[in-house]
Enzyme design. Structure first.
Site, short mmCIF file in Angstrom:
data_model
loop_
_atom_site.label_atom_id
_atom_site.label_comp_id
_atom_site.label_asym_id
_atom_site.label_seq_id
_atom_site.Cartn_x
_atom_site.Cartn_y
_atom_site.Cartn_z
N GLY B 107 0.95 -1.22 0.09
CA GLY B 107 0.11 0.04 -0.13
C GLY B 107 0.88 1.31 -0.17
O GLY B 107 0.47 2.27 -0.86
N CYS B 108 1.96 1.28 0.85
CA CYS B 108 2.55 2.22 0.99
C CYS B 108 3.62 2.63 -0.36
O CYS B 108 3.82 3.81 -0.75
CB CYS B 108 3.73 2.18 2.07
SG CYS B 108 2.77 1.85 3.42
N THR B 109 4.06 1.61 -0.95
CA THR B 109 4.75 1.69 -2.18
C THR B 109 3.62 2.41 -3.32
O THR B 109 4.18 3.31 -4.02
CB THR B 109 5.12 0.33 -2.76
OG1 THR B 109 5.99 -0.15 -1.76
CG2 THR B 109 5.96 0.43 -4.02
N ALA B 112 3.25 5.95 -2.40
CA ALA B 112 4.40 7.14 -2.75
C ALA B 112 4.56 7.11 -4.07
O ALA B 112 4.92 8.16 -4.71
CB ALA B 112 5.66 6.26 -2.11
#
Lengths: 260, 213
Positions: B107-109, B112
């Site tokens: 999710g964070c990738t 970002a």
């Protein structure tokens, strides 16, 4: 002059560890068959208890509904187990190591499952079902509970067969199986094919596949993966670029398989 | 389509229970400098007679929380190059501060990379983008390098700033929350957006707000 081989050998290029069409590891042994027999016996005993208990009490609806619940939950269970095996552990993990290795091999060579003989394919699940259902058969007589148990355990035991059918081309499947797949009662070929794409992180359920859309849309497995990551520091395999041990080997597919 | 999306509106905490996600310590962050600070649900006047023991029984209501209309507490955190970065550095222009669980998670990738792909739009709006997680600078450096992230990533080691700002955790406290704040050029929060499992929506919502202020 030495005689030529009387049996034509498959026209494949074999790489290290790559199974051939007549690989002994794909064949059933008597040990495999024994586990199938014991697994089926325990499931049939449970079914018999469900039927006789329902007959004696004249209450058929509840055991039948329990069976339906068992069928539905078997699909969910297959997904959770598949997700766990695909993402965590390795060949050296106790108890599950051989399964993990088998799943790894399956991702690399998906077609081999269609070449496994029946007992070879199902024996590990039959063994698990034997150990789980036998105590229930001995300890319990409730027809509703047995309605649930026989269907749930039966579906789990045969999930590898459903899985194999989901990898088999339509022309090679019995018409009844195709019909059940098309009705959504057994996991379909197209739905399961969606799992066999990098990073192998969806469509984990392999009984009927009815849970797949729900689990994938709600990102249930991603949530579980995040929780395990933050609590235990373990990363699932699906987060990384799959390495060559897990990705499908598309080169040098056996011509006999390709032709089918 | 069913989803775990938290409704898009500007309240910071949308979890059904307002149980505190972090234990109350006696170092309650009382921001005596700003009269605009408010504890969640309570307007507190700063006086020496503030009684911590009596307030500690009110669950979840004593933590300083950054809401829309408030100015967040200042922080100084290390970026991916190990340099200290103060929040005050961004005064005079809008800034998007997004808290995310961890580097190198799916999710964070996605989030970002989505900020990266829309970075020109943020620059056009005159805004800066800052990501904050509990990872250390070397993790941020590797993450930024791998995905060619053009913006600042800050290390909130120990999750101190996350707690001060009151970013709610998800899934019964097991998962650091994914919450984004948009500060205007005066340093006042104009949007608080929370969505754990649809990270790309943070970009859409923040851009929408930036284009309107």
């Amino acid at each position: 002059m030495k005689p030529l081989l009387s049996r034509p050998s498959p026209t494949v290029v074999t790489a290290p560890d790559r199974p051939t069409l007549d690989d002994p590891s794909l064949r059933s042994t008597w040990s495999h068959r024994a586990w199938i027999a014991s697994g089926c016996t325990t499931v049939l005993i449970s079914l018999a208890k469900a039927i006789t208990g329902a007959g004696e009490s004249h209450r058929w609806l509840e055991p039948a509904l329990a069976g339906l619940v068992g069928y539905i939950l078997a699909d969910l269970g297959s997904g959770v187990y598949h997700w766990g095996i695909d993402n965590y552990g390795s060949a050296s993990t106790p108890i599950f190591g051989t399964q993990i290795e088998a799943f790894q091999g399956h991702h690399k060579w998906p077609w081999t499952i269609t070449r496994r003989q029946f007992a070879n394919n199902l024996h590990a699940l039959a063994r698990a079902v034997t150990f789980t259902v036998l105590p229930i058969d001995l300890a319990c007589n409730d027809p509703v509970f047995h309605g649930f148990v026989c269907v749930c355990s039966g579906c789990i035991m045969f999930s590898q067969q459903f899985h194999s059918w989901a990898h088999t081309t339509k022309s090679r499947l019995p018409p009844l199986v195709v019909a059940l797949q098309d009705m959504g009662l057994l996991v379909s070929r197209s739905q399961h094919a969606a799992h066999h794409h990098q990073p192998y992180n969806n469509n984990y359920c392999i009984v009927s596949g009815i849970w797949n859309e729900f689990l994938d849309q709600l990102m249930v497995f991603e949530a579980l993966e995040m929780i395990l990551f933050f609590k235990l520091g373990v990363r699932p395999r699906s987060w990384s670029e799959p390495n060559s041990d897990w990705t499908e080997e598309t080169k040098s597919i056996p011509s006999q398989i390709a032709a089918n | 389509m069913a989803s775990l999306t938290l409704p898009n509106h500007s309240l910071p905490s949308l979890l059904p229970s307002q149980k505190p996600t972090y234990p109350l310590s006696h170092n309650v962050p009382i921001f005596s400098k700003s009269s605009q600070s408010q504890f969640y649900g309570l307007q507190v006047s700063y006086s020496s007679s503030l009684s911590i023991p009596s307030l500690s029984s009110v669950k979840g209501s004593i933590f300083a929380k950054v809401n829309k209309g408030t100015a967040p507490p200042p922080f100084a955190l290390k970026d991916q190059d190990g340099r200290n970065v103060n929040l005050s550095k961004f005064k005079g222009k809008p800034v998007v501060v997004y808290f995310y669980p961890a580097d190198e998670t799916p999710g964070c990738t996605k989030q970002a990379c989505a900020f990266r792909d829309s970075y020109e739009k943020f620059k056009k709006a005159g805004a800066e983008v800052v990501g904050i997680s509990g990872d250390d600078p070397s993790s941020h450096k590797a993450f930024a390098k791998k995905y060619k992230l053009p913006f600042t990533l800050l290390s909130d080691e120990g999750n101190k700033v996350r707690k001060e700002w009151g970013v709610p955790a998800d899934l019964f406290g097991t998962l650091p929350g994914r919450q984004t704040y948009v500060l205007d050029k005066n340093g006042v929060v104009q949007l608080v957006y929370n969505n754990q499992f649809q990270p790309e929506k943070h970009i859409d919502e923040t851009l929408k707000l930036l284009q309107s202020i």
